[in-house]
Design a protein around this motif. Structure first.
Motif, short mmCIF file in Angstrom:
data_model
loop_
_atom_site.label_atom_id
_atom_site.label_comp_id
_atom_site.label_asym_id
_atom_site.label_seq_id
_atom_site.Cartn_x
_atom_site.Cartn_y
_atom_site.Cartn_z
N ASN A 151 -0.13 11.24 -10.19
CA ASN A 151 -1.27 12.16 -10.33
C ASN A 151 -0.77 13.61 -10.38
OD1 ASN A 151 -3.52 10.46 -10.51
ND2 ASN A 151 -3.66 10.26 -8.29
N LYS A 172 0.82 -1.21 0.00
CA LYS A 172 0.00 0.00 0.00
C LYS A 172 0.86 1.27 0.00
CE LYS A 172 -3.10 2.61 3.01
NZ LYS A 172 -3.80 2.61 4.31
N GLU A 197 -9.85 10.71 -4.43
CA GLU A 197 -10.36 9.38 -4.11
C GLU A 197 -9.28 8.52 -3.45
OE1 GLU A 197 -12.07 7.82 -7.73
OE2 GLU A 197 -13.74 9.24 -7.65
N LEU A 198 -8.03 8.66 -3.89
CA LEU A 198 -6.94 7.91 -3.27
C LEU A 198 -6.75 8.34 -1.83
CD1 LEU A 198 -4.61 5.88 -3.37
CD2 LEU A 198 -3.17 7.72 -4.28
N PHE A 221 -10.16 1.04 -4.88
CA PHE A 221 -9.85 2.26 -5.63
C PHE A 221 -9.13 1.92 -6.93
CE2 PHE A 221 -6.21 5.02 -6.58
CZ PHE A 221 -6.86 6.14 -7.06
N ALA A 222 -8.12 1.05 -6.85
CA ALA A 222 -7.35 0.67 -8.04
C ALA A 222 -8.26 0.00 -9.08
CB ALA A 222 -6.20 -0.26 -7.66
N VAL A 271 0.66 4.02 -2.96
CA VAL A 271 0.18 5.38 -2.68
C VAL A 271 1.24 6.41 -3.06
CG1 VAL A 271 -0.50 6.97 -0.83
CG2 VAL A 271 -1.48 4.67 -0.92
N ALA A 305 -6.99 5.57 1.00
CA ALA A 305 -5.76 5.26 1.74
C ALA A 305 -5.72 5.91 3.11
CB ALA A 305 -4.54 5.70 0.92
N VAL A 314 -7.91 0.44 -0.80
CA VAL A 314 -7.03 0.93 -1.87
C VAL A 314 -7.13 0.00 -3.08
CG1 VAL A 314 -4.65 1.53 -2.48
CG2 VAL A 314 -5.52 2.07 -0.20
N VAL A 369 1.45 6.56 -6.97
CA VAL A 369 0.24 7.13 -7.56
C VAL A 369 0.11 8.61 -7.22
CG1 VAL A 369 -2.29 7.01 -7.60
CG2 VAL A 369 -0.94 4.92 -7.70
N THR A 370 0.48 8.99 -6.02
CA THR A 370 0.43 10.41 -5.63
C THR A 370 1.35 11.24 -6.52
OG1 THR A 370 -0.15 9.85 -3.36
CG2 THR A 370 0.78 12.03 -3.73
N THR A 383 -10.57 2.65 -10.66
CA THR A 383 -9.87 3.65 -11.46
C THR A 383 -9.26 3.07 -12.73
OG1 THR A 383 -9.38 4.81 -9.40
CG2 THR A 383 -8.11 5.48 -11.32
#
Length: 175
Positions: A50, A39, A86-87, A153-154, A43, A91, A150, A46-47, A157
């Motif tokens: 994004n 995780k 959303e993440l 979410f994945a 995260v 998370a 999470v 992806v952070t 998305t």
């Protein structure tokens, strides 16, 4: 003689079920994840991803020459801003300012320094690579993630990222 031994070994492998191709899943959708991503790593990546998508697309809204590229950039800003929110919820992370990875920071600096002529093809190229990586990462986490929220979410998305990948592929063909 060698053919007879090879045929015998193949027959034995098939009968005992030890042939590697006999254990293959019916489709890639049913296969286990190629690797596991924890995780925290997911995260973090992806952070950064994004934030890169949003910042590079803000530049593209200003510097891209063609309307279809500017439209794509606007969609990237909207969709990746929503994904970032959303993440955070999934998370359970705070509102810290996203930190770009060294790779994303370097890519953004390259875009900032690109000439007007070079900007648009470079932006499209970077978006292509970024979405190929994102689809792989999200598919991997959706299959083998270690956090249910999470992972959800994945999974949710991933289709949007696949759509982005198709869209940017069309931009590559058009430009």
């Amino acid at each position: 003689m060698n053919r007879t031994i090879s045929a015998s070994l193949l027959s034995l492998a098939l009968l005992t079920g030890t042939a590697s191709f006999a254990a293959m899943p019916a489709s890639a959708d049913k296969a286990a994840a190629a690797m596991n991503v924890d995780k925290a790593s997911f995260v973090k990546v992806v952070t950064s991803s994004n934030a890169f998508e949003i910042e590079s697309s803000k530049l593209a809204e200003q510097k891209a020459k063609d309307a279809d590229v500017k439209e794509f950039a606007a969609a990237m800003i909207k969709d990746h801003t929503m994904a970032a929110e959303e993440l955070k919820k999934a998370a359970k992370v705070g509102d810290e300012t996203p930190v770009l990875s060294p790779k994303h920071a370097a890519m953004l600096e390259t875009l900032k320094g690109a000439s007007d002529q070079d900007f648009q093809p470079l932006y499209i190229e970077m978006q292509t690579a970024a979405h190929m990586e994102a689809v792989t990462l999200f598919a991997t986490y959706a299959k083998g993630g270690d956090d249910a929220a999470v992972k959800a979410f994945a999974t949710k998305t991933l289709p949007k990222l696949e759509m982005h990948k198709m869209h940017v592929t069309k931009l590559v063909a058009a430009h």
